[in-house]
Design a protein around this motif. Structure first.
Motif, PDB file in Angstrom:
ATOM      1  N   ALA A   1      47.441  48.548  32.461  1.00 30.41           N
ATOM      2  CA  ALA A   1      48.123  48.424  33.753  1.00 30.41           C
ATOM      3  C   ALA A   1      48.096  46.978  34.238  1.00 30.41           C
ATOM      4  O   ALA A   1      49.092  46.471  34.773  1.00 30.41           O
ATOM      5  CB  ALA A   1      47.486  49.351  34.788  1.00 30.41           C
ATOM      6  N   GLU A   2      46.969  46.294  34.054  1.00 30.10           N
ATOM      7  CA  GLU A   2      46.883  44.883  34.454  1.00 30.10           C
ATOM      8  C   GLU A   2      47.905  44.042  33.706  1.00 30.10           C
ATOM      9  O   GLU A   2      48.575  43.185  34.294  1.00 30.10           O
ATOM     10  CB  GLU A   2      45.484  44.334  34.179  1.00 30.10           C
TER      11      GLU A   2
ATOM     12  N   LEU B   1      55.090  40.523  37.331  1.00 30.88           N
ATOM     13  CA  LEU B   1      54.916  39.570  38.423  1.00 30.88           C
ATOM     14  C   LEU B   1      55.102  38.112  38.029  1.00 30.88           C
ATOM     15  O   LEU B   1      55.435  37.280  38.875  1.00 30.88           O
ATOM     16  CB  LEU B   1      53.509  39.729  39.037  1.00 30.88           C
ATOM     17  N   ILE B   2      54.855  37.779  36.770  1.00 35.26           N
ATOM     18  CA  ILE B   2      54.851  36.378  36.351  1.00 35.26           C
ATOM     19  C   ILE B   2      56.001  36.119  35.382  1.00 35.26           C
ATOM     20  O   ILE B   2      56.057  36.725  34.309  1.00 35.26           O
ATOM     21  CB  ILE B   2      53.500  36.008  35.693  1.00 35.26           C
TER      22      ILE B   2
ATOM     23  N   VAL C   1      50.269  35.172  42.889  1.00 31.18           N
ATOM     24  CA  VAL C   1      49.642  36.365  42.323  1.00 31.18           C
ATOM     25  C   VAL C   1      48.130  36.228  42.492  1.00 31.18           C
ATOM     26  O   VAL C   1      47.640  35.208  42.978  1.00 31.18           O
ATOM     27  CB  VAL C   1      50.007  36.555  40.823  1.00 31.18           C
ATOM     28  N   LEU C   2      47.403  37.228  42.074  1.00 29.38           N
ATOM     29  CA  LEU C   2      45.947  37.171  42.103  1.00 29.38           C
ATOM     30  C   LEU C   2      45.420  36.575  40.798  1.00 29.38           C
ATOM     31  O   LEU C   2      46.088  36.670  39.763  1.00 29.38           O
ATOM     32  CB  LEU C   2      45.371  38.572  42.288  1.00 29.38           C
ATOM     33  N   PRO C   3      44.224  35.993  40.818  1.00 31.64           N
ATOM     34  CA  PRO C   3      43.643  35.483  39.573  1.00 31.64           C
ATOM     35  C   PRO C   3      43.574  36.540  38.468  1.00 31.64           C
ATOM     36  O   PRO C   3      43.766  36.215  37.299  1.00 31.64           O
ATOM     37  CB  PRO C   3      42.249  35.008  39.997  1.00 31.64           C
ATOM     38  N   ARG C   4      43.348  37.808  38.833  1.00 36.02           N
ATOM     39  CA  ARG C   4      43.299  38.856  37.801  1.00 36.02           C
ATOM     40  C   ARG C   4      44.634  38.965  37.070  1.00 36.02           C
ATOM     41  O   ARG C   4      44.685  39.300  35.887  1.00 36.02           O
ATOM     42  CB  ARG C   4      42.897  40.204  38.383  1.00 36.02           C
TER      43      ARG C   4
ATOM     44  N   ALA D   1      45.149  38.507  33.084  1.00 36.80           N
ATOM     45  CA  ALA D   1      45.833  39.542  32.300  1.00 36.80           C
ATOM     46  C   ALA D   1      47.022  38.949  31.553  1.00 36.80           C
ATOM     47  O   ALA D   1      47.270  39.296  30.388  1.00 36.80           O
ATOM     48  CB  ALA D   1      46.293  40.683  33.211  1.00 36.80           C
ATOM     49  N   TYR D   2      47.749  38.045  32.192  1.00 40.13           N
ATOM     50  CA  TYR D   2      48.902  37.425  31.549  1.00 40.13           C
ATOM     51  C   TYR D   2      48.460  36.582  30.348  1.00 40.13           C
ATOM     52  O   TYR D   2      49.056  36.677  29.265  1.00 40.13           O
ATOM     53  CB  TYR D   2      49.669  36.562  32.559  1.00 40.13           C
TER      54      TYR D   2
END
Length: 120
Positions: free
Chosen positions: A70-71, A78-79, A103-106, A110-111
């Motif tokens: 999911a991440e 998002l990216i 976005v968040l660091p997570r 994940a990216y």
């Protein structure tokens, strides 16, 4: 992009208090995403995308593999790759990249994980 998934899957999004300080949760039985009401805009967008990824992947339950999947799907939504490439030439920390990409660091972690896995 995840907004299209929400529409296609007819997911209802509600604000509600969640257990264990969770920011969001997807309930497959009601096809509902619950979000903590006090989230900031970036937290809300990232969490909504993450929970929409659980829905798109038809996750029922919770496991480390499901969270990773999911991440990564959420980060891909998002990216934009060209934005990531440009920002990574300027910023060298996940926090700075996250701030630049909204976005968040997570999501950045994940990216990067997704890119590294696909380049092997």
């Amino acid at each position: 992009m995840f907004e299209q998934v929400l529409r296609q899957l007819s997911i209802q999004v509600i604000e509600c208090e969640l257990p264990n300080s969770w920011w969001g949760a997807y309930d497959i039985t009601t096809n509902t995403i619950g979000l903590r009401p006090e989230l900031g805009p970036t937290q809300r967008r990232s969490t909504l995308s993450h929970e929409a990824a659980h829905a798109a992947l038809k996750h029922d339950g919770h496991s480390l593999t499901q969270e990773r999947d999911a991440e990564e799907l959420s980060a891909a939504w998002l990216i934009m790759h060209c934005d990531f490439q440009h920002a990574s030439r300027i910023y060298n920390t996940p926090i700075a990249l996250a701030h630049e990409l909204n976005v968040l660091p997570r999501d950045v972690h994940a990216y990067v994980r997704m890119i590294q896995r696909t380049q092997k």
